[in-house]
Design an enzyme around this catalytic site. Structure first.
Site, PDB file in Angstrom:
ATOM      1  N   CYS A 116      38.481  38.396  47.578  1.00  0.00           N
ATOM      2  CA  CYS A 116      38.535  38.265  46.130  1.00  0.00           C
ATOM      3  C   CYS A 116      38.150  36.818  45.843  1.00  0.00           C
ATOM      4  O   CYS A 116      38.966  35.917  46.026  1.00  0.00           O
ATOM      5  CB  CYS A 116      39.930  38.565  45.586  1.00  0.00           C
ATOM      6  SG  CYS A 116      40.061  38.235  43.814  1.00  0.00           S
TER       7      CYS A 116
ATOM      8  N   CYS B 109      40.213  35.287  42.580  1.00  0.00           N
ATOM      9  CA  CYS B 109      41.662  35.032  42.627  1.00  0.00           C
ATOM     10  C   CYS B 109      42.205  35.522  43.964  1.00  0.00           C
ATOM     11  O   CYS B 109      41.898  34.909  44.991  1.00  0.00           O
ATOM     12  CB  CYS B 109      42.397  35.596  41.413  1.00  0.00           C
ATOM     13  SG  CYS B 109      42.103  37.316  40.992  1.00  0.00           S
ATOM     14  N   SER B 110      42.969  36.601  43.973  1.00  0.00           N
ATOM     15  CA  SER B 110      43.605  37.006  45.233  1.00  0.00           C
ATOM     16  C   SER B 110      43.847  38.506  45.264  1.00  0.00           C
ATOM     17  O   SER B 110      44.798  38.952  45.899  1.00  0.00           O
ATOM     18  CB  SER B 110      44.936  36.270  45.383  1.00  0.00           C
ATOM     19  OG  SER B 110      45.729  36.499  44.235  1.00  0.00           O
ATOM     20  N   CYS B 111      43.013  39.294  44.567  1.00  0.00           N
ATOM     21  CA  CYS B 111      43.221  40.740  44.483  1.00  0.00           C
ATOM     22  C   CYS B 111      43.267  41.354  45.879  1.00  0.00           C
ATOM     23  O   CYS B 111      42.423  41.055  46.731  1.00  0.00           O
ATOM     24  CB  CYS B 111      42.120  41.380  43.647  1.00  0.00           C
ATOM     25  SG  CYS B 111      42.137  40.771  41.954  1.00  0.00           S
TER      26      CYS B 111
END
Lengths: 222, 211
Positions: free
Chosen positions: B114, B117-119
């Protein structure tokens, strides 16, 4: 926005240095646990969307975003949202003294221990019907607009102006650009395949990147 | 109630995870303030944190993969409708509303990132490791996936196509690794022991039977 969060293709961050899978803890300090839990619990109050949360983190100064650890960025975003939603005043956040209880309607939504089992298994789907049928079909060539919106968007810089191929239609999902402003609108979402050479220049490897992009980000390519 | 987790704390030497004490104080003060306002219940926070430390993690994903290796009908379902197939094993919730499974073969290797962000697919993999959320991984996975894989000790022949999946929407990706050789007749429970978290992100292959 062209923020520090849009990292794809940047150079200079060095080695990944992954901690070994077998020994890496879920949280590295107790304060990280509390930040994670507070973000989830405050989110349940229904005052903001997850796109608003992402945008709150992205709007930090780029130097701060990159210097902070992950949960420090979550904390900074949470504080910003608590202020912007009016749940806390600047005075309360500065002094850490409550000026009074939150209003009854808000407190009725507080996440309790009896809510947790349900919250853990229940997601909140992002699907929402779009107006009209999908404009693009699998196999069709598309170009991502070369746009640089100052607000939240999920079109990473490295695909803008680049041409790819529709891999799949993913249904209609809430458009993040509007959701970050508190507006729920369903737009068609596609998985788009970009060849590595198109994104990064001549590349010997047969590699590619699949990116989920909304119809609003795309135009037909010849 | 969070005290019983303190033994998990690792006092290691990474500067970037050693917070200054004013950060700990800032977090404590914020929580106290939110409790005083009546906006959060600390016992609910304890339960959420405990679930992600003890229940919601990559052992869930390993069960999905082992079942797909063992049961062709389930594998077909997983590749066609991962959300429903995964939910049938009881793994649902935030970060799992819209799942896609991508299959590794002798000619295709998938890896998930991702960049924005941090999906990450929480119900099957839990919360992401630090490296997945870090600038080095997020910047390089899309532009230099083979270099990234090499750093994880994963070398791929030139004729294998590397497919990078950038999680830019609420769709979450689970890599279905190749079933290791010499596992004929293994039970799902045995197979699950070969399925690492990293193999389901796609930076490594599943364990082989000799390690």
């Amino acid at each position: 926005m062209n923020g520090a969060h849009d990292l794809g293709g940047m150079h200079g961050f060095g080695a990944i240095n992954a901690e070994p899978e077998a020994t890496e803890p879920v949280f590295h300090a107790d304060w990280e646990r509390r930040v994670f839990g507070m973000v989830r619990a405050a989110g349940a109050l229904g005052k903001w969307t997850s796109d608003m949360s992402r945008h709150a983190r992205e709007r930090q100064h780029p130097v701060d975003y990159l210097r902070h650890t992950y949960y420090e960025n979550w904390l900074a975003g949470l504080e910003k949202q608590l202020l912007e939603s009016g749940l806390l005043t600047a005075e309360e956040l500065r002094t850490h003294k409550a000026g009074g209880k939150a209003d009854d309607a808000t407190r009725q939504r507080v996440l309790t221990t009896s809510d947790v089992p349900r919250v853990l298994v229940q997601g909140s789907p992002a699907t929402l019907p779009a107006e009209g049928p999908p404009r693009f079909q699998p196999g069709q060539r598309v170009r991502a607009f070369n746009r640089h919106p100052p607000g939240h968007t999920r079109a990473p810089r490295y695909v803008r102006g680049r041409t790819g191929t529709i891999h799949e239609h993913r249904g209609a999902h809430v458009l993040p650009d509007l959701s970050a402003q508190g507006i729920r609108a369903g737009h068609h979402l596609y998985s788009v395949r970009f060849e590595a050479a198109e994104l990064w220049g001549d590349s010997a490897a047969r590699d590619c990147v699949y990116v989920d992009l909304w119809e609003d980000y795309l135009e037909p390519a010849g | 109630m969070s005290e019983h987790h303190h033994h998990h704390d690792h006092h290691h030497d990474h500067d970037h995870t050693d917070p200054p004490s004013d950060l700990e104080l800032r977090v404590k003060s914020l929580e106290s303030l939110l409790v005083e306002k009546g906006l959060v219940d600390p016992a609910a926070i304890d339960l959420l944190v405990d679930a992600y430390e003890t229940k919601i993690g990559p052992r869930n994903g390993a069960k999905v993969v082992a079942k797909a290796w063992s049961d062709p009908a389930f594998k077909k379902w997983l590749l066609e409708d991962a959300t429903a197939a995964i939910a049938s094993l009881g793994f649902t919730g935030r970060g799992g509303e819209h799942m896609k499974a991508v299959e590794n073969t002798a000619k295709v290797h998938n890896v998930v990132v991702c960049t924005l962000c941090s999906c990450y697919p929480w119900p099957v993999l839990g919360l992401p490791p630090v490296w997945y959320k870090s600038a080095p991984y997020r910047s390089r996975a899309v532009a230099d996936p083979r270099g990234v894989l090499k750093e994880f000790g994963t070398g791929l022949p030139e004729d294998v196509e590397v497919r990078v999946w950038d999680s830019t929407s609420e769709v979450r990706y689970l890599v279905l690794p190749e079933r290791p050789a010499n596992t004929d007749g293994w039970s799902e429970e045995q197979l699950a022991t070969l399925v690492t978290r990293n193999s389901m992100i796609g930076v490594e292959k599943a364990r082989t039977t000799d390690n």
